[in-house]
Design a protein around this motif. Sequence first.
Motif, PDB file in Angstrom:
ATOM      1  N   PHE A 128       0.844  -1.193   0.000  1.00 29.33           N
ATOM      2  CA  PHE A 128       0.000   0.000   0.000  1.00 29.33           C
ATOM      3  C   PHE A 128       0.877   1.240   0.000  1.00 29.33           C
ATOM      4  O   PHE A 128       1.929   1.273   0.639  1.00 29.33           O
ATOM      5  CB  PHE A 128      -0.900   0.025   1.241  1.00 29.33           C
ATOM      6  CG  PHE A 128      -1.809   1.216   1.283  1.00 29.33           C
ATOM      7  CD1 PHE A 128      -3.004   1.212   0.586  1.00 29.33           C
ATOM      8  CD2 PHE A 128      -1.459   2.347   1.993  1.00 29.33           C
ATOM      9  CE1 PHE A 128      -3.827   2.322   0.598  1.00 29.33           C
ATOM     10  CE2 PHE A 128      -2.274   3.468   2.016  1.00 29.33           C
ATOM     11  CZ  PHE A 128      -3.467   3.452   1.320  1.00 29.33           C
ATOM     12  N   SER A 129       0.430   2.273  -0.701  1.00 29.09           N
ATOM     13  CA  SER A 129       1.115   3.567  -0.688  1.00 29.09           C
ATOM     14  C   SER A 129       0.141   4.667  -1.089  1.00 29.09           C
ATOM     15  O   SER A 129      -0.934   4.395  -1.632  1.00 29.09           O
ATOM     16  CB  SER A 129       2.318   3.561  -1.638  1.00 29.09           C
ATOM     17  OG  SER A 129       1.879   3.366  -2.972  1.00 29.09           O
ATOM     18  N   ILE A 130       0.527   5.907  -0.802  1.00 27.64           N
ATOM     19  CA  ILE A 130      -0.221   7.086  -1.261  1.00 27.64           C
ATOM     20  C   ILE A 130       0.817   8.039  -1.827  1.00 27.64           C
ATOM     21  O   ILE A 130       1.789   8.379  -1.142  1.00 27.64           O
ATOM     22  CB  ILE A 130      -0.990   7.769  -0.111  1.00 27.64           C
ATOM     23  CG1 ILE A 130      -1.973   6.799   0.556  1.00 27.64           C
ATOM     24  CG2 ILE A 130      -1.743   8.997  -0.637  1.00 27.64           C
ATOM     25  CD1 ILE A 130      -2.662   7.352   1.788  1.00 27.64           C
ATOM     26  N   ASN A 131       0.625   8.464  -3.070  1.00 27.22           N
ATOM     27  CA  ASN A 131       1.622   9.351  -3.674  1.00 27.22           C
ATOM     28  C   ASN A 131       1.413  10.799  -3.234  1.00 27.22           C
ATOM     29  O   ASN A 131       0.467  11.122  -2.518  1.00 27.22           O
ATOM     30  CB  ASN A 131       1.668   9.188  -5.202  1.00 27.22           C
ATOM     31  CG  ASN A 131       0.455   9.746  -5.913  1.00 27.22           C
ATOM     32  OD1 ASN A 131      -0.371  10.465  -5.344  1.00 27.22           O
ATOM     33  ND2 ASN A 131       0.331   9.420  -7.185  1.00 27.22           N
ATOM     34  N   LYS A 132       2.296  11.683  -3.686  1.00 28.08           N
ATOM     35  CA  LYS A 132       2.239  13.088  -3.276  1.00 28.08           C
ATOM     36  C   LYS A 132       0.987  13.799  -3.769  1.00 28.08           C
ATOM     37  O   LYS A 132       0.621  14.852  -3.250  1.00 28.08           O
ATOM     38  CB  LYS A 132       3.498  13.822  -3.717  1.00 28.08           C
ATOM     39  CG  LYS A 132       3.668  13.917  -5.221  1.00 28.08           C
ATOM     40  CD  LYS A 132       4.929  14.679  -5.566  1.00 28.08           C
ATOM     41  CE  LYS A 132       5.186  14.730  -7.049  1.00 28.08           C
ATOM     42  NZ  LYS A 132       4.117  15.216  -7.871  1.00 28.08           N
ATOM     43  N   PRO A 160      -4.058   6.874  -3.623  1.00 25.62           N
ATOM     44  CA  PRO A 160      -3.642   5.623  -2.987  1.00 25.62           C
ATOM     45  C   PRO A 160      -3.405   4.521  -4.023  1.00 25.62           C
ATOM     46  O   PRO A 160      -4.076   4.470  -5.060  1.00 25.62           O
ATOM     47  CB  PRO A 160      -4.822   5.242  -2.097  1.00 25.62           C
ATOM     48  CG  PRO A 160      -5.791   6.353  -2.169  1.00 25.62           C
ATOM     49  CD  PRO A 160      -5.448   7.186  -3.345  1.00 25.62           C
ATOM     50  N   PHE A 161      -2.457   3.644  -3.720  1.00 22.92           N
ATOM     51  CA  PHE A 161      -2.140   2.501  -4.568  1.00 22.92           C
ATOM     52  C   PHE A 161      -2.210   1.242  -3.722  1.00 22.92           C
ATOM     53  O   PHE A 161      -1.715   1.208  -2.599  1.00 22.92           O
ATOM     54  CB  PHE A 161      -0.716   2.621  -5.130  1.00 22.92           C
ATOM     55  CG  PHE A 161      -0.559   3.680  -6.180  1.00 22.92           C
ATOM     56  CD1 PHE A 161      -0.435   3.324  -7.510  1.00 22.92           C
ATOM     57  CD2 PHE A 161      -0.530   5.024  -5.847  1.00 22.92           C
ATOM     58  CE1 PHE A 161      -0.284   4.294  -8.492  1.00 22.92           C
ATOM     59  CE2 PHE A 161      -0.382   6.002  -6.814  1.00 22.92           C
ATOM     60  CZ  PHE A 161      -0.264   5.634  -8.138  1.00 22.92           C
ATOM     61  N   LEU A 162      -2.811   0.208  -4.280  1.00 25.02           N
ATOM     62  CA  LEU A 162      -2.877  -1.090  -3.628  1.00 25.02           C
ATOM     63  C   LEU A 162      -2.240  -2.095  -4.563  1.00 25.02           C
ATOM     64  O   LEU A 162      -2.664  -2.224  -5.724  1.00 25.02           O
ATOM     65  CB  LEU A 162      -4.329  -1.462  -3.322  1.00 25.02           C
ATOM     66  CG  LEU A 162      -4.569  -2.644  -2.407  1.00 25.02           C
ATOM     67  CD1 LEU A 162      -3.871  -2.475  -1.069  1.00 25.02           C
ATOM     68  CD2 LEU A 162      -6.066  -2.836  -2.179  1.00 25.02           C
ATOM     69  N   SER A 163      -1.212  -2.768  -4.097  1.00 22.07           N
ATOM     70  CA  SER A 163      -0.431  -3.711  -4.917  1.00 22.07           C
ATOM     71  C   SER A 163       0.038  -3.061  -6.212  1.00 22.07           C
ATOM     72  O   SER A 163       0.014  -3.667  -7.286  1.00 22.07           O
ATOM     73  CB  SER A 163      -1.244  -4.972  -5.207  1.00 22.07           C
ATOM     74  OG  SER A 163      -1.532  -5.654  -4.006  1.00 22.07           O
ATOM     75  N   GLY A 164       0.431  -1.779  -6.132  1.00 16.34           N
ATOM     76  CA  GLY A 164       0.976  -1.067  -7.286  1.00 16.34           C
ATOM     77  C   GLY A 164      -0.053  -0.481  -8.228  1.00 16.34           C
ATOM     78  O   GLY A 164       0.302   0.194  -9.187  1.00 16.34           O
ATOM     79  N   GLU A 213     -13.157   3.160  -5.099  1.00 19.49           N
ATOM     80  CA  GLU A 213     -12.376   2.158  -4.367  1.00 19.49           C
ATOM     81  C   GLU A 213     -11.732   2.767  -3.115  1.00 19.49           C
ATOM     82  O   GLU A 213     -11.698   2.132  -2.053  1.00 19.49           O
ATOM     83  CB  GLU A 213     -11.284   1.569  -5.268  1.00 19.49           C
ATOM     84  CG  GLU A 213     -11.817   0.697  -6.380  1.00 19.49           C
ATOM     85  CD  GLU A 213     -10.774   0.358  -7.427  1.00 19.49           C
ATOM     86  OE1 GLU A 213     -10.896  -0.729  -8.033  1.00 19.49           O
ATOM     87  OE2 GLU A 213      -9.835   1.158  -7.654  1.00 19.49           O
ATOM     88  N   THR A 214     -11.255   4.009  -3.242  1.00 20.14           N
ATOM     89  CA  THR A 214     -10.660   4.696  -2.095  1.00 20.14           C
ATOM     90  C   THR A 214     -11.714   4.938  -1.024  1.00 20.14           C
ATOM     91  O   THR A 214     -11.469   4.742   0.167  1.00 20.14           O
ATOM     92  CB  THR A 214     -10.019   6.027  -2.527  1.00 20.14           C
ATOM     93  OG1 THR A 214      -9.050   5.771  -3.537  1.00 20.14           O
ATOM     94  CG2 THR A 214      -9.361   6.731  -1.347  1.00 20.14           C
ATOM     95  N   SER A 268       4.845   5.572   1.736  1.00 14.69           N
ATOM     96  CA  SER A 268       5.171   4.373   0.968  1.00 14.69           C
ATOM     97  C   SER A 268       5.753   3.298   1.874  1.00 14.69           C
ATOM     98  O   SER A 268       5.886   3.500   3.077  1.00 14.69           O
ATOM     99  CB  SER A 268       6.134   4.693  -0.161  1.00 14.69           C
ATOM    100  OG  SER A 268       7.311   5.258   0.377  1.00 14.69           O
ATOM    101  N   ASP A 269       6.102   2.179   1.264  1.00 15.67           N
ATOM    102  CA  ASP A 269       6.668   1.047   1.971  1.00 15.67           C
ATOM    103  C   ASP A 269       5.744   0.620   3.116  1.00 15.67           C
ATOM    104  O   ASP A 269       6.175   0.401   4.252  1.00 15.67           O
ATOM    105  CB  ASP A 269       8.081   1.356   2.487  1.00 15.67           C
ATOM    106  CG  ASP A 269       8.860   0.081   2.799  1.00 15.67           C
ATOM    107  OD1 ASP A 269       8.579  -0.956   2.148  1.00 15.67           O
ATOM    108  OD2 ASP A 269       9.708   0.108   3.690  1.00 15.67           O
TER     109      ASP A 269
END
Length: 117
Positions: A62-66, A70-74, A81-82, A110-111
């Motif tokens: 999982f990550s959230i960009n600037k 949000p990203f789940l599995s890339g 979905e969010t 991230s990470d």
Amino acid sequence: MRHYNFDDQFEGPVLSGRKRSTIRRRRKQLLAKGQQLSLHVRLRTAQSKRLLVTTVKSVEAFSINKDYVPFLSGTPLTLLETHKLAIDEGFNNAWEFVEYFAQKYGLPFSDAELIRW
């Protein structure tokens, strides 16, 4: 068994079963399906309370960009979905969810991993 601490705002949703996942920074020892979790509020204090002992069903990157995406599995999540993930995580809407991570950790976030039980 892994121990996770939750902010007080999540005590009700965890106890009611509304919240069945958490997003955490990835640890050195990777979490795997089938591992046991002990969920708490106010861990390491005199007011510590165990909420639940449960088993991991899945773990996804999982990550959230600037740009607050949000990203789940890339894969980037759509607004719908969010919003669904935000509700599952104990928030009222997608904006509240993303803003929580922006304020608490800063963006990009991230990470991390989405852990479902």
